[in-house]
Write a protein that holds these residues in place. Structure first.
Motif: not given
Length: 788
Positions: A383-384, A389-390, A392
């Motif tokens: 994600r970093d 995305d938020h 996963d």
């Protein structure tokens, strides 16, 4: 030459024709790698893919298969690996990561009839993933896809169960017997010296070339040095993954003279090294361990397991009877663990998490499920990097990264940095050719274009540059910062070069390292120590470059916290990137509530402190509670647990340890009671007792019964013993000087009994004070007798 595996090849072919899957157990030297793919040519429609754990083994296996067909690689048999490909019409030997990319690009594996997992006992992450994906493909899309798992030391039953109860086939015996020779007593020497001594001993006692197993390249170099001048007429050949491919080939190729091959685990499987009759096993293996807490992998050197020792010893019996010398005693042999842990249980799972997201499901039939904590950390990193995305789910950027043959960190760097990042990506994905030369990444990049030690890295850099999208060129430090946003290192105050990483962990440089004075670094390689890691490779980074890359992640925080070192609340405004602070200022107008809340942490550290009035008040409450009245508990544990409720509103102005020592907690405790509860407390446990002289004294409820202390003369004339809430008071009667004379719970009995002796003793000592013969007839007083 006939091999043991030949006896069961018809059973293997039958199992594939009838079941489409099989688990094959065959000891080292049985010939499974070079016989089974050829035997399946007639039983399988389509190409056969065989996985090998290492590039050298894959290429050697393909060459041996082609040789048996009277061909060169690239015709019926081929190979495919990073940096080298010769496609085969029917059989391709590939390294394990290749299969995953083939599946992700073509989930039906069009044109492939069988997949063979060779040396599956090594339980590499890519082999586990490849088998799980193939099982799902077979179940959902390709019931005709044949699968074979092969190994020398595999516990076959769980694998067979995973493969829908696949038939288990076993080839008995190895080609030639191997005599095992242990030490008489435990080794006390350093590993390199002891291994060199054992090699010399073996060379004197046996004929034939020697294969010695050591944990890594440093030990190989030290053992080679320890053998210098001790073996005449013998070639010493190192063999490890960081060597150029030509040097690796030279180690396994036949020669005219006796040779000693000093190898890592690269030689445990699949390779037949010509003329080897003797194995010397140093008894150590080097493994990668990933710590989800630190986000770093580290190499640990451990004892070999029993499975590894068997596999290594089998190398001595491939072409003739042999011997296996072991650098441990037979007694120690019984204490060896059964098998090494599967890589999926101990590795960095970021590549796996990206592959699972690309596949669209994490619910695959794994032989060993990936640890949830490590998988969660891997997804956080992705994600970093913008790969997930938020929720996963894989992003378009994540699909770009998955298509690159690199760790997601380096793939992100290459995708964002363009072709100019390819040299650094190649360098960081390989072993450091300049170990021990300091941490400066610039030294490696300067040597890369011409130094022979960087030849393989140069080739890989050229290949990666062709796959990279166009992008604005960045400096090497900026490129590295893209790959390691959690490893931006800020130098801590002080003389020693100690750093705090943006991910929150500590790190350090050697004091004589050329980069030791740098304020900001990108730590590209660390030794993985979870407490404070040593930085092995780094690049200095300017703050301007950091802000240009990650300006959206640099945030101002208002910090109000207890400082254990200073013993006070500090209020600061800090500009942070992750865990590192780029700017730090005094927060002059910090809210009083924030200061008070921070002071609570100080109270927890300093401990709960109750002064005299608070102690007396708490004792009253506990006494009434013991009598069954509904008052709140005030024991230390409860008060500490509920500091936010009862103490926080009263901490205004308290900022330091000194303030806390002077703080009166009694009002805060009294505020815990409602009006009704206060009335109950005063009724059943009044705070004071009024003496017959009209003076009030505090009542102590800390004992079994309420207690007071008064001067004896104040109680003259009291014919009944005082009581509180139905309980007799325990009275300590004091001398005129305030010293205890008697403790009584029966005042009338004292007057008629012990008082007579007290009077005799005290009247001479305190003649100015009244000591009447009949205290019940005397007036209570605090005065001395009148003159005359």
């Amino acid at each position: 030459m006939r091999l043991p595996i030949d006896d069961i090849l018809p059973e293997v072919v039958t199992a594939i024709r009838t079941h489409g899957r099989a688990v094959l157990q065959a000891p080292p030297g049985a010939g499974k790698t070079t016989r089974v793919p050829l035997a399946l040519l007639e039983a399988v429609a389509g190409r056969i893919i065989m996985l090998e754990p290492r590039r050298l083994a894959a290429r050697a296996a393909a060459e041996r298969l082609a040789e048996q067909m009277g061909e060169a690689p690239g015709q019926t048999v081929g190979y495919r690996m990073r940096g080298a490909t010769k496609p085969g019409r029917r059989i391709e030997v590939v390294t394990e990561g290749i299969l995953t990319r083939m599946i992700q690009s073509d989930p039906e594996l069009t044109g492939i009839g069988a997949v063979i997992f060779d040396e599956f006992h090594e339980r590499s992450l890519q082999a586990d993933l490849g088998l799980a994906l193939c099982l799902e493909i077979r179940a959902a899309l390709r019931p005709d896809l044949a699968l074979v798992a092969m190994s020398a030391t595999l516990d076959a039953a769980p694998v067979a169960a995973l493969m829908d109860d696949a038939p288990i086939l076993t080839s008995e015996g190895r080609s030639f017997p191997v005599e095992e020779i242990w030490l008489d007593r435990p080794n006390k020497l350093r590993l390199a010296e002891a291994t060199a001594d054992l090699i010399v001993r073996a060379s004197e006692e046996r004929d034939g070339s020697i294969l010695a197993f050591l944990p890594g390249a440093p030990e190989i170099r030290r053992t080679e040095a320890a053998l210098a001048g001790r073996l005449s007429g013998t070639d010493i050949r190192p063999l490890y993954g960081g060597l150029p491919f030509a040097a690796q080939r030279a180690a396994i190729a036949p020669g005219r003279r006796r040779k000693v091959v000093l190898a890592t685990s690269i030689a445990e499987t699949s390779l037949t090294i010509e003329d080897i009759r003797i194995v010397v096993d140093a008894g150590r293996a080097r493994r990668a361990r990933f710590d989800p807490g630190s986000g770093m992998s580290r190499l640990v050197t451990e004892r070999v397991t029993r499975a590894e020792a068997i596999q290594r010893a089998g190398r001595a019996g491939r072409v003739a009877p042999g011997a296996a010398y072991k650098l441990w005693t037979k007694g120690e042999d019984g204490a060896l663990a059964a098998a090494p842990p599967p890589e999926i249980a101990a590795a960095d799972l970021a590549p796996l998490a990206l592959d699972l997201a690309l596949w669209g499901s994490a619910d695959l039939p794994f032989l060993t499920a990936p640890p949830e904590v490590a998988l969660g950390e891997a997804r956080a990193l992705l994600r970093d990097l913008g790969a997930l995305d938020h929720a996963d789910r894989i992003t378009d950027h994540g699909r770009t990264l998955a298509a690159m043959p690199l760790h997601p960190r380096l793939a992100h760097m290459l995708a964002m940095g363009g072709p100019s990042a390819a040299p650094l990506a190649a360098l960081l994905s390989d072993r450091d050719p300049m170990q021990g030369a300091g941490s400066d990444l610039a030294l490696r990049l300067k040597a890369l274009p011409k130094d022979p030690a960087f030849a393989a890295i140069r080739t890989e850099a050229k290949r990666l540059a062709k796959t990279a999208p166009k992008a604005e060129p960045l400096t090497p430090a900026e490129q590295a910062a893209l790959a390691y946003p959690d490893r931006i290192a800020l130098r801590r105050p002080g003389d020693a070069p100690r750093y705090l990483l943006s991910g929150g962990k500590g790190a350090y440089l050697a004091e004589d390292d050329p980069l030791a004075g740098q304020r900001l670094l990108v730590a590209c390689d660390l030794d993985g120590d979870a407490r404070e890691a040593r930085i092995r490779l780094a690049a200095p980074l300017s703050e301007g470059a950091l802000r240009a890359l990650y300006g959206d992640r640099i945030v101002w925080y208002d910090v109000c916290e207890w400082s254990r070192r200073e013993g006070r609340v500090i209020a600061r405004r800090q500009e942070r990137f992750g865990a590192i602070t780029l700017d730090d200022r005094v927060w002059k107008d910090a809210p009083t509530e924030a200061i008070a809340r921070a002071m609570l942490d100080g109270v927890r550290e300093l401990g709960l402190r109750l002064d005299g009035p608070a102690v007396l008040f708490r004792a009253r409450v506990e006494a009434v509670r013991a009598a069954g009245k509904p008052l709140p508990p005030m024991d230390d544990a409860h008060l500490t647990e509920t500091l936010d409720d009862w103490l926080l509103p009263h901490l205004t102005g308290v900022k330091t340890a000194g303030d806390w020592r002077r703080f009166d907690t009694a009002p805060a405790l009294r505020a815990m009671l409602s009006w009704d509860q206060t009335q109950t407390l005063d009724r059943f446990a009044p705070a004071q007792f009024r003496t017959p002289t009209g003076r009030t004294v505090p009542v102590d409820y800390s004992g079994e019964t309420p207690a007071i202390a008064v001067k004896l003369q104040e109680m003259f004339g009291q014919s009944a013993h005082p009581r509180i809430a139905g309980q007799p008071l325990q009275i300590t009667l004091l001398s005129p000087a305030g010293r205890p004379l008697q403790v009584t719970s029966d005042l009338p009995g004292f007057w008629t009994g012990a008082y007579v002796d007290v009077r005799k003793d005290m009247r001479g000592r305190y003649p100015k004070h009244p000591w009447p013969e009949d205290p019940l007839a005397a007036e209570p007083t605090l005065r001395v007798k009148r003159r005359g």
